[in-house]
Structures are given as structure tokens and as C-alpha cells.
Design a protein around this motif. Structure first.
Motif, PDB file in Angstrom:
ATOM      1  N   ARG A  11      34.253  73.017  14.436  1.00 47.94           N
ATOM      2  CA  ARG A  11      33.706  71.683  14.708  1.00 47.94           C
ATOM      3  C   ARG A  11      34.804  70.638  14.824  1.00 47.94           C
ATOM      4  NH1 ARG A  11      28.372  69.801  12.142  1.00 47.94           N
ATOM      5  NH2 ARG A  11      28.958  68.141  13.526  1.00 47.94           N
ATOM      6  N   ILE A  12      35.823  70.740  13.975  1.00 48.01           N
ATOM      7  CA  ILE A  12      36.934  69.792  14.053  1.00 48.01           C
ATOM      8  C   ILE A  12      37.695  69.979  15.358  1.00 48.01           C
ATOM      9  CG2 ILE A  12      39.174  69.185  13.031  1.00 48.01           C
ATOM     10  CD1 ILE A  12      37.858  69.759  10.281  1.00 48.01           C
ATOM     11  N   ALA A  13      37.945  71.229  15.734  1.00 46.32           N
ATOM     12  CA  ALA A  13      38.647  71.500  16.989  1.00 46.32           C
ATOM     13  C   ALA A  13      37.840  70.994  18.179  1.00 46.32           C
ATOM     14  CB  ALA A  13      38.911  73.000  17.119  1.00 46.32           C
ATOM     15  N   LEU A  14      36.539  71.191  18.128  1.00 40.34           N
ATOM     16  CA  LEU A  14      35.670  70.710  19.195  1.00 40.34           C
ATOM     17  C   LEU A  14      35.750  69.193  19.305  1.00 40.34           C
ATOM     18  CD1 LEU A  14      33.524  71.592  21.279  1.00 40.34           C
ATOM     19  CD2 LEU A  14      31.823  71.344  19.464  1.00 40.34           C
ATOM     20  N   TRP A  15      35.724  68.519  18.168  1.00 42.11           N
ATOM     21  CA  TRP A  15      35.829  67.068  18.169  1.00 42.11           C
ATOM     22  C   TRP A  15      37.164  66.616  18.740  1.00 42.11           C
ATOM     23  CZ3 TRP A  15      39.207  63.643  15.846  1.00 42.11           C
ATOM     24  CH2 TRP A  15      38.852  62.291  15.947  1.00 42.11           C
ATOM     25  N   LEU A  16      38.250  67.275  18.319  1.00 41.09           N
ATOM     26  CA  LEU A  16      39.571  66.889  18.812  1.00 41.09           C
ATOM     27  C   LEU A  16      39.692  67.051  20.323  1.00 41.09           C
ATOM     28  CD1 LEU A  16      41.926  68.326  16.049  1.00 41.09           C
ATOM     29  CD2 LEU A  16      41.607  65.925  16.668  1.00 41.09           C
ATOM     30  N   VAL A  17      39.189  68.152  20.857  1.00 43.38           N
ATOM     31  CA  VAL A  17      39.256  68.392  22.300  1.00 43.38           C
ATOM     32  C   VAL A  17      38.463  67.328  23.054  1.00 43.38           C
ATOM     33  CG1 VAL A  17      38.539  69.978  24.133  1.00 43.38           C
ATOM     34  CG2 VAL A  17      39.727  70.853  22.108  1.00 43.38           C
ATOM     35  N   ILE A  18      37.261  67.067  22.593  1.00 34.80           N
ATOM     36  CA  ILE A  18      36.424  66.071  23.271  1.00 34.80           C
ATOM     37  C   ILE A  18      37.050  64.690  23.163  1.00 34.80           C
ATOM     38  CG2 ILE A  18      34.168  64.937  23.245  1.00 34.80           C
ATOM     39  CD1 ILE A  18      33.025  67.654  22.273  1.00 34.80           C
ATOM     40  N   TRP A  19      37.575  64.344  21.996  1.00 36.05           N
ATOM     41  CA  TRP A  19      38.225  63.044  21.814  1.00 36.05           C
ATOM     42  C   TRP A  19      39.418  62.912  22.742  1.00 36.05           C
ATOM     43  CZ3 TRP A  19      43.191  61.932  19.994  1.00 36.05           C
ATOM     44  CH2 TRP A  19      43.442  60.582  19.780  1.00 36.05           C
ATOM     45  N   TYR A  20      40.225  63.951  22.828  1.00 34.17           N
ATOM     46  CA  TYR A  20      41.400  63.925  23.698  1.00 34.17           C
ATOM     47  C   TYR A  20      40.995  63.743  25.164  1.00 34.17           C
ATOM     48  CZ  TYR A  20      45.738  65.340  25.956  1.00 34.17           C
ATOM     49  OH  TYR A  20      46.860  65.377  26.740  1.00 34.17           O
ATOM     50  N   THR A  23      39.846  60.173  25.766  1.00 33.22           N
ATOM     51  CA  THR A  23      40.944  59.210  25.819  1.00 33.22           C
ATOM     52  C   THR A  23      41.735  59.344  27.118  1.00 33.22           C
ATOM     53  OG1 THR A  23      42.351  60.701  24.523  1.00 33.22           O
ATOM     54  CG2 THR A  23      41.206  58.939  23.330  1.00 33.22           C
ATOM     55  N   LEU A  24      41.826  60.556  27.654  1.00 38.10           N
ATOM     56  CA  LEU A  24      42.497  60.741  28.939  1.00 38.10           C
ATOM     57  C   LEU A  24      41.733  60.062  30.069  1.00 38.10           C
ATOM     58  CD1 LEU A  24      43.748  64.458  28.983  1.00 38.10           C
ATOM     59  CD2 LEU A  24      45.102  62.376  28.770  1.00 38.10           C
ATOM     60  N   VAL A  25      40.411  60.074  29.965  1.00 39.88           N
ATOM     61  CA  VAL A  25      39.568  59.457  30.993  1.00 39.88           C
ATOM     62  C   VAL A  25      39.707  57.937  30.955  1.00 39.88           C
ATOM     63  CG1 VAL A  25      37.160  59.129  31.691  1.00 39.88           C
ATOM     64  CG2 VAL A  25      37.970  61.387  31.027  1.00 39.88           C
ATOM     65  N   GLY A  26      40.095  57.389  29.822  1.00 38.08           N
ATOM     66  CA  GLY A  26      40.292  55.950  29.749  1.00 38.08           C
ATOM     67  C   GLY A  26      39.338  55.240  28.812  1.00 38.08           C
ATOM     68  N   VAL A  27      38.522  55.992  28.109  1.00 40.74           N
ATOM     69  CA  VAL A  27      37.643  55.386  27.114  1.00 40.74           C
ATOM     70  C   VAL A  27      38.533  54.954  25.945  1.00 40.74           C
ATOM     71  CG1 VAL A  27      35.683  55.831  25.587  1.00 40.74           C
ATOM     72  CG2 VAL A  27      35.774  56.918  27.816  1.00 40.74           C
ATOM     73  N   GLY A  28      38.221  53.868  25.307  1.00 42.04           N
ATOM     74  CA  GLY A  28      39.024  53.398  24.178  1.00 42.04           C
ATOM     75  C   GLY A  28      39.089  54.438  23.066  1.00 42.04           C
ATOM     76  N   VAL A  29      40.102  54.339  22.247  1.00 38.64           N
ATOM     77  CA  VAL A  29      40.330  55.332  21.194  1.00 38.64           C
ATOM     78  C   VAL A  29      39.164  55.378  20.203  1.00 38.64           C
ATOM     79  CG1 VAL A  29      41.862  55.986  19.287  1.00 38.64           C
ATOM     80  CG2 VAL A  29      42.827  55.110  21.410  1.00 38.64           C
ATOM     81  N   ILE A  30      38.705  54.234  19.773  1.00 38.49           N
ATOM     82  CA  ILE A  30      37.611  54.194  18.792  1.00 38.49           C
ATOM     83  C   ILE A  30      36.305  54.649  19.426  1.00 38.49           C
ATOM     84  CG2 ILE A  30      36.232  52.684  17.310  1.00 38.49           C
ATOM     85  CD1 ILE A  30      38.787  51.041  16.865  1.00 38.49           C
ATOM     86  N   LEU A  31      36.016  54.146  20.612  1.00 41.62           N
ATOM     87  CA  LEU A  31      34.795  54.561  21.299  1.00 41.62           C
ATOM     88  C   LEU A  31      34.838  56.055  21.611  1.00 41.62           C
ATOM     89  CD1 LEU A  31      32.082  53.792  22.495  1.00 41.62           C
ATOM     90  CD2 LEU A  31      33.273  53.216  24.630  1.00 41.62           C
ATOM     91  N   ALA A  32      36.006  56.555  21.991  1.00 37.66           N
ATOM     92  CA  ALA A  32      36.153  57.986  22.255  1.00 37.66           C
ATOM     93  C   ALA A  32      35.874  58.789  20.992  1.00 37.66           C
ATOM     94  CB  ALA A  32      37.556  58.292  22.772  1.00 37.66           C
ATOM     95  N   GLY A  33      36.317  58.284  19.852  1.00 37.17           N
ATOM     96  CA  GLY A  33      36.051  58.970  18.580  1.00 37.17           C
ATOM     97  C   GLY A  33      34.575  59.037  18.274  1.00 37.17           C
TER      98      GLY A  33
END
Length: 91
Positions: A11-20, A23-33
């Protein structure tokens, strides 16, 4: 416990991949989280049901072993209250 750790790491790895990716797409860091939490939760709910069940069973077994070691729970206040009520009923 191994199943619990494995499920948590996935689950943590899944979250990290999706968050990354977000953030690459340009969504803000907090919103991406926040979005990553929601998306990862939905994906894990849909695809990781078997692992979640095994993790829950592992936690249940750990809890049962802990309860066996502790022995029965005795509520001293309840026992004293019951004794007082029994004494009152006898009078």
C-alpha cells in the motif's frame, strides 16, 4: 505478522508511485498526496482483497495469543458492585 507487513508495504509503494506520477503531471505536492491516498485506497480495496484478508487474520491470531497470555479480564469494580447489590438484595 508477515502478511500485515507485506500488505502495508504494498500500500505504501502504491501510494508513492501514484504520488510521484501525479507530481510529474503537475498537480501540487499536497494535492497529489491527498489524491494518491484516495486512489491508492480504491485500488487496494479492489485488487488487494486477498492480501487484506490474510493480514486481518494474522492480526486476529496475534490478538488471540495476547489475550491467552493475559488471561481473563477481571473488572474489580464490577465484582465489588455486584457484591454490594447482592448484599442489598438479601436485606
Amino acid at each position: 505478522m508477515r502478511n500485515v507487513l507485506g500488505y502495508a508495504l504494498i500500500r505504501i509503494a502504491l501510494w508513492l508511485v501514484i504520488w510521484y506520477l501525479l507530481t510529474l503531471v503537475g498537480v501540487g505536492v499536497i494535492l497529489a498526496g491527498l489524491l494518491a491516498v484516495l486512489i491508492a485506497m480504491m485500488i487496494s480495496f479492489l485488487l488487494l482483497g486477498g492480501r487484506r484478508q490474510k493480514a486481518a487474520e494474522g492480526l486476529q491470531q496475534v490478538d488471540e495469543r495476547r489475550r491467552e497470555k493475559r488471561g481473563p479480564v477481571v473488572d474489580e469494580d464490577a465484582a465489588e458492585e455486584d457484591a454490594l447489590l447482592d448484599e442489598r438484595d438479601r436485606d
